[in-house]
Design a protein around this motif. Structure first.
Motif, short mmCIF file in Angstrom:
data_model
loop_
_atom_site.label_atom_id
_atom_site.label_comp_id
_atom_site.label_asym_id
_atom_site.label_seq_id
_atom_site.Cartn_x
_atom_site.Cartn_y
_atom_site.Cartn_z
N GLN A 1 -42.46 9.22 -10.78
CA GLN A 1 -43.57 9.35 -11.71
C GLN A 1 -43.94 7.95 -12.21
O GLN A 1 -43.09 7.25 -12.76
CB GLN A 1 -43.18 10.24 -12.88
N LEU A 2 -45.20 7.56 -12.02
CA LEU A 2 -45.63 6.20 -12.30
C LEU A 2 -46.08 6.04 -13.75
O LEU A 2 -46.85 6.83 -14.27
CB LEU A 2 -46.77 5.81 -11.37
N HIS A 3 -45.59 4.97 -14.38
CA HIS A 3 -46.03 4.57 -15.72
C HIS A 3 -46.37 3.09 -15.67
O HIS A 3 -45.58 2.29 -15.16
CB HIS A 3 -44.94 4.82 -16.76
N LEU A 4 -47.51 2.70 -16.22
CA LEU A 4 -47.93 1.31 -16.21
C LEU A 4 -47.60 0.66 -17.55
O LEU A 4 -47.77 1.28 -18.61
CB LEU A 4 -49.43 1.19 -15.93
N ALA A 5 -47.13 -0.57 -17.49
CA ALA A 5 -46.75 -1.29 -18.71
C ALA A 5 -47.48 -2.62 -18.76
O ALA A 5 -47.58 -3.33 -17.76
CB ALA A 5 -45.25 -1.54 -18.73
N SER A 6 -48.01 -2.95 -19.93
CA SER A 6 -48.65 -4.26 -20.13
C SER A 6 -48.05 -4.98 -21.33
O SER A 6 -48.44 -6.10 -21.64
CB SER A 6 -50.16 -4.09 -20.34
N ASP A 7 -47.11 -4.34 -22.01
CA ASP A 7 -46.43 -4.97 -23.15
C ASP A 7 -45.04 -4.37 -23.26
O ASP A 7 -44.66 -3.49 -22.47
CB ASP A 7 -47.23 -4.76 -24.44
N ASP A 8 -44.28 -4.87 -24.24
CA ASP A 8 -42.92 -4.35 -24.44
C ASP A 8 -42.80 -3.66 -25.79
O ASP A 8 -41.78 -3.75 -26.47
CB ASP A 8 -41.89 -5.48 -24.32
N SER A 9 -43.86 -2.97 -26.19
CA SER A 9 -43.88 -2.34 -27.51
C SER A 9 -42.89 -1.17 -27.57
O SER A 9 -42.63 -0.48 -26.58
CB SER A 9 -45.28 -1.83 -27.85
N GLU A 10 -42.35 -1.00 -28.76
CA GLU A 10 -41.45 0.14 -28.99
C GLU A 10 -42.15 1.46 -28.68
O GLU A 10 -41.54 2.38 -28.13
CB GLU A 10 -40.99 0.11 -30.45
N GLU A 11 -43.44 1.54 -29.01
CA GLU A 11 -44.19 2.78 -28.77
C GLU A 11 -44.25 3.11 -27.29
O GLU A 11 -44.09 4.27 -26.88
CB GLU A 11 -45.60 2.67 -29.34
N LEU A 12 -44.48 2.09 -26.45
CA LEU A 12 -44.53 2.33 -25.02
C LEU A 12 -43.17 2.76 -24.48
O LEU A 12 -43.07 3.71 -23.70
CB LEU A 12 -45.00 1.06 -24.29
N VAL A 13 -42.11 2.08 -24.90
CA VAL A 13 -40.77 2.44 -24.45
C VAL A 13 -40.45 3.88 -24.83
O VAL A 13 -39.94 4.66 -24.01
CB VAL A 13 -39.72 1.47 -25.05
N ARG A 14 -40.75 4.23 -26.05
CA ARG A 14 -40.47 5.60 -26.51
C ARG A 14 -41.26 6.64 -25.72
O ARG A 14 -40.73 7.69 -25.34
CB ARG A 14 -40.80 5.73 -28.00
N SER A 15 -42.54 6.35 -25.47
CA SER A 15 -43.37 7.34 -24.79
C SER A 15 -42.88 7.60 -23.37
O SER A 15 -42.88 8.75 -22.90
CB SER A 15 -44.84 6.88 -24.77
N ILE A 16 -42.44 6.53 -22.67
CA ILE A 16 -41.93 6.73 -21.31
C ILE A 16 -40.58 7.43 -21.35
O ILE A 16 -40.31 8.32 -20.54
CB ILE A 16 -41.83 5.37 -20.58
N ALA A 17 -39.72 7.03 -22.29
CA ALA A 17 -38.41 7.68 -22.40
C ALA A 17 -38.57 9.16 -22.74
O ALA A 17 -37.85 10.01 -22.20
CB ALA A 17 -37.57 6.97 -23.46
N ASP A 18 -39.51 9.47 -23.62
CA ASP A 18 -39.71 10.87 -24.04
C ASP A 18 -40.26 11.74 -22.92
O ASP A 18 -40.15 12.96 -22.97
CB ASP A 18 -40.65 10.93 -25.24
#
Length: 392
Positions: A66-83
């Motif tokens: 499952q592909l997720h794109l990242a452009s920063d290292d924000s806590e919100e992005l990490v949480r959303s992918i982990a969740d």
């Protein structure tokens, strides 16, 4: 492990299992997953590069990722992918920011709570313990060494936090120099500056350490041999392997043998400056390092040995009159400098107070340095930044 016959990769040792063949990478990940779930975190900024896009498509197809794109290292992005998990395997493809996100996504719930809990310190140390999620990384840049290190950065509440622990180490690395060939001259220069930041900081931190000194001098010397060809657009596989190997090796711990345990102040100031000045860490380092070196030169030795720094550069780049001039030759005008408005957005006193609060004042990460030392470094960096802004 030895690389395969095509000669694309570089060996990362000691460290995670390293392969340079895609089939071997897929085979190993497949052994882990069975019918499990695979998360693929890809660098949004590199996703359109043909070689990287092809690799992403292949892994999605062959592993059902499952592909997720990242452009920063924000806590919100990490949480959303982990969740969106739980994940059996997390694969990261990209630069240091993206690889850090992938490593953080692989943490268990308790470790994630430690990472995201508010606190004064900008350093989070995770306890040792087993990790249920496998992590596989594919670096497409060099300099950060994220594929080898047991640490990761995350931006939380407008501050950068450095997270360290064995749980952040990768299980598998696909190391292919052809993935670095698409880096433009500015990106190459940023990688070079990141490696210089690490090599020079470690070397100047203390007195002579025979083994670490030899390998540091050899690393910087080879870096300077390869750098002109890379800056001129050369992308010969041997040069790409060399630069990636130096970058990776600088994170193995060998260069820090017999060094003081806390020699991170240039990295701390650079990291905080990149946020304050809205620029990359390499751009911030291009101003902070000369400022730091000038304060070191005029100081009492607490920030490091300027004599040793000069000796290191004299061997690696004998034509340069000073360490700052050597760094200027490496950069050669290829980095975008912050504007005067960006540089002065946060005053030097406020900047020094922020760094001291987050990393010092009873915390061990600044060594013997204090608020006044940080302010002097920032003053020197700002002066350099303003002079550069006037000449471009």
């Amino acid at each position: 492990m030895p690389t395969s016959a095509d000669g694309f990769g570089w060996v990362v040792h000691p460290g995670p299992l390293t392969v340079d063949a895609l089939d071997a990478f897929v085979r190993r990940v497949s052994e882990w997953t069975g019918a499990g779930r695979v998360c693929l975190v890809a660098d949004r900024n590199h996703a359109s590069v043909p070689t990287i896009a092809e690799l992403v498509d292949t892994l999605v197809e062959r592993l059902g990722a499952q592909l997720h794109l990242a452009s920063d290292d924000s806590e919100e992005l990490v949480r959303s992918i982990a969740d969106a998990g739980p994940w059996d395997v997390v694969i990261g493809i990209g630069g240091g920011v993206t690889l850090d996100v992938a490593k953080l996504v692989g943490l268990d719930a308790d470790a994630m709570r430690r990472v995201t809990s508010p606190g004064r310190s900008s350093r989070v140390v995770l306890p040792d313990g087993p990790r249920s999620t496998r992590v596989a990384l594919v670096p497409t840049t060099f300099g950060t060494g994220s594929e080898l290190s047991s640490s990761a950065c995350v931006t939380s509440r407008e501050r950068k936090r450095l997270v360290s622990g064995a749980a952040l180490g990768a299980d598998l690395v696909l190391a292919r120099s052809d993935l670095l060939a698409s880096l433009d001259d500015e990106q190459m220069t940023e990688g070079l500056v990141e490696v210089v930041l690490r090599l020079t900081t470690l070397y100047a931190a203390g007195e002579a350490a025979s083994f670490a000194d030899v390998v540091t001098r050899a690393s910087l010397r080879q870096l300077m041999e390869v750098a002109p060809r890379l800056r001129a657009g050369g992308r010969v596989p041997a040069d790409l392997r060399a630069i990636a190997s130096i970058s990776a090796f600088s994170h193995t711990g060998w260069l820090a043998r017999d060094r003081p345990p806390m020699v991170t102040l240039p990295w701390i100031v650079t990291t905080e400056a990149s946020i304050a000045w809205s620029c990359t860490k390499a751009v911030a380092a291009s101003l902070v390092l000369p400022g730091y070196w000038s304060v070191m030169r005029d100081g009492d030795g607490r920030l490091g040995s300027y004599r040793r720094l000069c000796e290191l550069w004299a061997e690696a780049m004998p034509g340069a009159a000073s360490p700052a001039e050597a760094l200027d030759e490496i950069i050669d005008g290829r980095l975008r400098r912050p504007s005067t408005d960006e540089l002065t957005r946060l005053g030097d006193d406020a900047f020094a107070a922020r760094v001291t609060e987050r990393w010092g004042a009873g915390l061990p990460f600044m060594g013997e340095a204090g608020r006044d030392d940080v302010r002097k470094v920032i003053d020197a960096a700002l002066a350099r930044g303003r002079s550069v802004a006037l000449t471009v």
